[in-house]
Each structure stands twice: as structure tokens, then as C-alpha cells.
Design a protein around this motif. Sequence first.
Motif: not given
Length: 596
Positions: A120-133, A153-160
Motif C-alpha cells: 500500500a502507498i499512503p498517498n499519490v497525487y499529481s503536481r501542477p505540471d502533471g508529474q506523479v508523486v 515523497e518519491v517523484w516518478l519520471q514524468a515520461e513514464r
Amino acid sequence: LKSVSMAASNFGPKETSQPVYPICEAPIQEKVPKSQLEDTLKRLDSKKIEWLKVNLKDRAKILRNCLQNLSGLAEELVAASVECKGSYEAGRGEERLVVCNTAMLMREVAEALEAGGQPAIPNVYSRPDGQVVAKVFPGCWWEELLFCGWRGEVWLQAERAPSQGGRLKGEQDRTPGLCCVLGAGNQLNLTFQDITQQLFLEDNVVVCKVNPVLAFLAPFLVRTFEPLIEAGYLEVVGGGAEEGQYLCTSPLVSSVHMTGAADTFDKIVWQGQPKQGAPPLAAPVFGELGGVTPYLIVPGVWSRGDIQYHARSIVSGLVLNASHNCLAAQVLVTAKDWPQRAEFLDAIRAEMRRAQPRTSFYPGTKERYTRIFKEFPEKVELLSTSCPPGTFPWVLATDLPAEDCLFLQEEVWCGALGEVPLPPAWVRGDNPRDFITHAAAFANTKVWGNLSCAVFVDPKTQESNAAEFDQAISDLKYGTIVINGPVQAAWATTRLTWGGFPGNDVHNIQSGNVVTHNTLLLDHPEKSVCHVPWRVVPAPFWFYSHRSAEAFSKAALPIYVNGCTPARLSSAMGAALLAGTGTESWFPQQRKFEGK
């Protein structure tokens, strides 16, 4: 390595302020016959298909058994590490906290396996530029209590496309493999963790060659991972560079995982050949490597208590493990015209004078110090009043140039801290907006490596420059970024990722090409960002002078091994609150410093 002060069994909380200095001798390069290494590889090769077929639930059971083994020998392991490295202000606490970190990763990997690769991941959201965190820490009720105000937080690669546990779900290629793990020579937890991740998450059987500097780890690895060794999925060997070369170049080895320096990586991959075209080594090499760690000090209005607290945090980032760390604080980036710069540097000096010298157990330390003294003869300050045999002074070099500077271009790997002030042409006075923008660009382009960095900014300055600060964090090309704490604050949290920023390759490897930790199994991470409160009360675990590190680490280990209960949490919090007595009582001192 022989202790000259006291037997390890005599260490205890009463001794935490009394340093223990071991005598460092050259590591013994154990010779292992090639025929023995070849037999080892053949046995493991015959087991790799069998290991691939072991399902995730059964793997989790095996790993939990290994974790219980680790728990049972923890005190022996800590004592052996102290015999090698010594014991200082925090007594055994510093090494025991590293064992806690090992247990944390092993337990979280077991939980990930039990969850079918989908913890389980405690929370997932998107930054204003769309990058998933993905917000990964704190992740449960007791972490919220112990780490109130933190956010990891772990920021995920925007292009994936965001995903989780792809390999274990069969979405990525699962082929049987034999991995050669080249053990690290600085921290005891790294080899345990590399073995765990290669076996349980990467599907490989493993031959682990222990680093000669930490040769004492071998029997502890064997006892911890006994179920895997008995089943034939893991073997531990000794030896030096010759044995490592033989293992890496064997056609039976399908991959190599190493924790170390970029130069070592290049020697393995390129085998002495020019770095052109395809490397001569057939097996892919995955390196968790180091880099220069910059600490960006955003100008603002800091109280006296703020300055002293963060000076202690920064020096704690320097002295940990005698500064033989890929995450060691190495260069302070300041604003030349910050009105409090002199006061801040004076506080750094005071903490460096206060810190006990550590035994430099890693080979080559004298040569590294000598080079610093020769390159900066007019700038080096020796800040240790006395240095027992085998130790070296803490060194500060201030007002260094912002171009072509040793502290910016190479890991010094010893107890030396540099300061580079950004010139007025870049930062107008103490303008925080100028600094935030230019410091991020400076760290990206002038500092070698991209493993980790830290940013210190007071809450008022951060709030009044929120957009610029957020953009700077987004722009920083580092695998781990810590805000208002030393980098070990994130390194100690194994749900966060650890590794270089994406994009390094064998022609320019910098801080490596692999991600470790990441126990929530997030695919395609870009970087981790760890937000720490401006002032942590009671004293944070990373303070080099933490008076209750022994008690806290003892109370924390059962939590990381067996999970948290109210009784275990009460014990750990009680130990942590002991830091509210004596020199670490930061809350009362804050009132005194600020005239409240």
C-alpha cells in the motif's frame, strides 16, 4: 583491527561520551583459489531456475527467518563493527541504528512480497505540471507519532506511466540470473541490503564477495542468510581485487551489483580499455556510486538557536562514519553577502571542534588529507584540538572558488568540509530568490555527481518564496533531496529511493545507474524528496552527540524487526525523550538563544 581501549562487551550507555579508538591495520587480502570460485559459481548456476520458481509468499517466509537471525546476532554485529570503526559520542548507538536500517529494509521487502508486489502507498497525487508523486513516509500511525511533521515523497519520471512492482507481477522480464554482489567497504548495512534486493526483488541467486575493509561481516552474513545458503541460493566469499575480477568476468555471472566509487565501476566495466563504444565486459554492471554532496544554505533571518541547531545537523552529516560515506556533507553553498554567513560559519567551526575525531578506517585517508592541504594551504582550518593515533582532524576550508575546485569535483572521502559562497554577481545581497535559482543551477552544473543534496531554508523564507523554491526542488537533478536536514535523514528511510538521478550511463556513470531501497517497489522513480521540520524536537536521531542513541536504537530494533506495538512504541519514545536532558535539550535552549 584490534581495540586498544576496552572489550566490546563492556560498552554501555554510561560510556557513550568516552571514545574508543581501534588501531587500523591494512585490510588482509584473503586469497581464494580460482577453482574454489569456479565451483561456487557452478553450484549457484545450477540453482537459479529453482529460485525463480519460489513464489512470493514463500520468499517472504524465508526473508522473515533471515530477519529473525539478524535480530538474534545484532549485538554481536554491532560489537564487531565498533571493533573496526570505534565508538564515539553516541556509543554503540551509531552502529546499532545502521542495523535498525538493515532490519527496516528486510521487513519492508518481506511485506512487499506478502502483498504480491503491491504494498500500500499512503498517498499519490499529481503536481501542477502533471508529474506523479507518491507520498511514502510516514506510512503508519506510529511513524506519524515519531516523525510528526515529516514528509517523504518519491517523484516518478514524468515520461513514464506510473506503476508498481512490475517485475514481480510478471510485467517485466523474469529470467533466472546469477548476480555477483561486490560488498561495500564503508557501511555494514549495504551488503545485507544488496543481497536482499538482488535475491528477493531481482530474482537472482547471488555470490557475494565481501569487501576486505569490512571482512568481519562475512560470518554475520552467513548466519543471517543461513536459510538461503543452506538451500544453495547464496554463497559468501572473501578475497580482494583479483577474486572480484575473476567473478565479474565469469561467463556464468549474468550481472554485477556494486556499491562503491565511479573509478571502481569504470575499471570493472571497461577493463582498462578506452570508454568508447560497447564495454568489453559482457555482463551488465549496476552501480550505486557516490558523488559530491552539496548543502545549499538559503539566506534568511535565523535565530541563534536556528544557527546552532543546523550547524550541529550539518556537522553530523560530515562526521558520521568518519566521513567515509557517499552522502557525507562536503560543500556548503552560501550567499557571499548573507549578513549571518560569518555567524553561521563560526557555529560550524564550534561544532567541528566539539566533535570527537573518528578513526579513519578506510584506506587512503592520509593521502586524501595531504592533497587537500597542498591544494588549499591558505584556507584549511584544522578544528580538532587533539588527534589520537589513527584519527585525523576535522578540516574546514571557506571562501573557496566557484569554479574548478577539488571540493566541487571529487569526493574527498574524509573529514573535510568546504564552503563556496555564490558571488554578488549571482545573488544580490542576501536575496533568497536569486540564491534559490542560482544555487540549483550551480549544483546541477558545477558539482560532480547527482546522488544527493540538502537544502536549508527557514519557514518564513520558504513561504514567501514558495513558487521559486518549489521550482528549484523540481529543477535539482539529484536522486535524493533533503530539506532542512542532513542527507542521512532520507537514507535512513528505506521506502524512499536511493541512487543517482536517471540518465547516467556507462560512458559517464557519475553516481550510478541503479535505484536501491524503494521498498514500495515504485517503477521508474526520478528522485526522492524528504521534508524535515525546521527544528526537530526532541533532538533528532542523526545528531552525532545524541545522548540517548544507545537507548533509542535498542528500543527501535524490535519495532523494525517485528513491527510496532504500543509497548514497543512507548519504549522507543521514552528513549527518544531522554534527549530532552543534558546537552541535547534544544527546546529549552531555543528559548534562551532567542531571549524568550
